[in-house]
Design a protein around this motif. Structure first.
Motif, short mmCIF file in Angstrom:
data_model
loop_
_atom_site.label_atom_id
_atom_site.label_comp_id
_atom_site.label_asym_id
_atom_site.label_seq_id
_atom_site.Cartn_x
_atom_site.Cartn_y
_atom_site.Cartn_z
N ALA A 1 40.66 33.11 35.96
CA ALA A 1 40.69 33.21 34.50
C ALA A 1 39.46 33.95 33.97
O ALA A 1 39.56 34.77 33.06
CB ALA A 1 40.79 31.82 33.87
N ALA A 2 38.30 33.67 34.53
CA ALA A 2 37.07 34.34 34.10
C ALA A 2 37.16 35.85 34.34
O ALA A 2 36.76 36.65 33.48
CB ALA A 2 35.86 33.75 34.82
N TYR B 1 42.46 27.24 48.26
CA TYR B 1 41.22 27.97 48.00
C TYR B 1 41.31 28.84 46.74
O TYR B 1 40.33 29.46 46.36
CB TYR B 1 40.83 28.83 49.21
CG TYR B 1 40.49 27.99 50.41
CD1 TYR B 1 39.29 27.28 50.45
CD2 TYR B 1 41.38 27.88 51.46
CE1 TYR B 1 38.98 26.49 51.54
CE2 TYR B 1 41.08 27.08 52.56
CZ TYR B 1 39.88 26.39 52.59
OH TYR B 1 39.58 25.60 53.66
N PHE B 2 42.49 28.89 46.15
CA PHE B 2 42.64 29.68 44.92
C PHE B 2 41.90 28.97 43.79
O PHE B 2 42.14 27.81 43.51
CB PHE B 2 44.12 29.86 44.57
CG PHE B 2 44.32 30.64 43.31
CD1 PHE B 2 44.12 32.01 43.28
CD2 PHE B 2 44.69 30.01 42.12
CE1 PHE B 2 44.29 32.74 42.12
CE2 PHE B 2 44.87 30.73 40.96
CZ PHE B 2 44.67 32.10 40.95
N ASP B 3 40.99 29.68 43.16
CA ASP B 3 40.18 29.11 42.08
C ASP B 3 40.68 29.66 40.74
O ASP B 3 40.36 30.79 40.37
CB ASP B 3 38.70 29.48 42.31
CG ASP B 3 37.77 28.82 41.31
OD1 ASP B 3 38.23 28.40 40.23
OD2 ASP B 3 36.57 28.74 41.62
N LEU B 4 41.48 28.85 40.07
CA LEU B 4 42.06 29.27 38.80
C LEU B 4 40.99 29.60 37.77
O LEU B 4 41.12 30.56 37.00
CB LEU B 4 43.02 28.19 38.27
CG LEU B 4 43.72 28.51 36.95
CD1 LEU B 4 44.58 29.77 37.08
CD2 LEU B 4 44.54 27.33 36.48
N ALA C 1 45.87 32.00 31.80
CA ALA C 1 45.80 32.53 33.17
C ALA C 1 46.76 31.77 34.09
O ALA C 1 47.43 32.37 34.93
CB ALA C 1 44.37 32.44 33.69
N ASP C 2 46.84 30.45 33.92
CA ASP C 2 47.75 29.65 34.72
C ASP C 2 49.20 30.09 34.48
O ASP C 2 50.00 30.15 35.40
CB ASP C 2 47.57 28.16 34.40
CG ASP C 2 48.38 27.27 35.32
OD1 ASP C 2 48.32 27.46 36.55
OD2 ASP C 2 49.09 26.38 34.79
N GLY C 3 49.51 30.39 33.23
CA GLY C 3 50.85 30.89 32.91
C GLY C 3 51.15 32.20 33.62
O GLY C 3 52.28 32.41 34.10
#
Length: 182
Positions: free
Chosen positions: A159-160, A152-155, A132-134
């Protein structure tokens, strides 16, 4: 199925082809072959002499898909599976097999070809969050977004949510293979 060590092993599908008449009489007569050659095995190859035993069967195998409830197959099917598997580059064969078993693909004719497989195979990652980070980085999703909002971005949550559109399969070496659900 044989345990696969991606650091040292190469996946070569193998089949133990045996004489069905001998098996039914309580005797195991057979040999291991590369599965790509299983369809070419003849009864004389197993017995060493001409015989009237005609039916051969794959009673065990390595690196062929295990069909739930039926791990055995005929030699033609073993060869067809081997052809499908060997069309995939050796480095990705374990991922290909894992996906086939995860999707309960039961015949070689249902298995994806090389191009189709790589159309939905996203690769191997340490975990799905790395994948997801990619996506966040590769798409430039956060470029131009003010820093006070990026905090505030929740990686993990992203991803979930993203994972709902993917199949994620654990590897033997504690990574994951990621597949897009088409």
């Amino acid at each position: 199925m044989k345990t696969f060590n991606p650091a040292t092993d190469t996946i070569t599908p193998r089949a133990w082809v045996g004489c069905l008449a001998c098996y039914n009489d309580g005797e195991l007569v057979g040999h291991w072959y590369d599965a790509i050659d299983a369809a070419n095995v003849l009864p004389v190859d197993l017995h060493g002499v001409p015989t009237d035993h005609e039916e051969l069967w794959v009673m065990d195998h390595e690196f062929l898909p295990t069909i739930p409830g039926n791990p055995e197959m005929d030699p033609l099917t073993a060869t067809a599976w081997a052809e499908a598997i060997e069309a995939i580059s050796p480095h990705w064969r374990a991922a290909y097999l894992a996906w086939i078993e995860d999707q309960w693909i039961s015949t070689p004719s249902e298995a994806p070809g090389r191009d189709e497989f790589f159309g939905f195979f996203a690769g191997e990652y340490a975990n799905f969050t790395d994948y997801a980070d990619g996506i966040v980085c590769d798409t430039g999703m956060l470029i131009g977004v003010p820093e006070e909002f990026i905090q505030y971005f929740d990686l993990e949550r992203y991803a979930a949510d993203l994972a709902l559109d993917y199949t994620v399969i654990d590897t033997a070496d504690y990574n994951v293979w990621v597949f897009a659900n088409h």
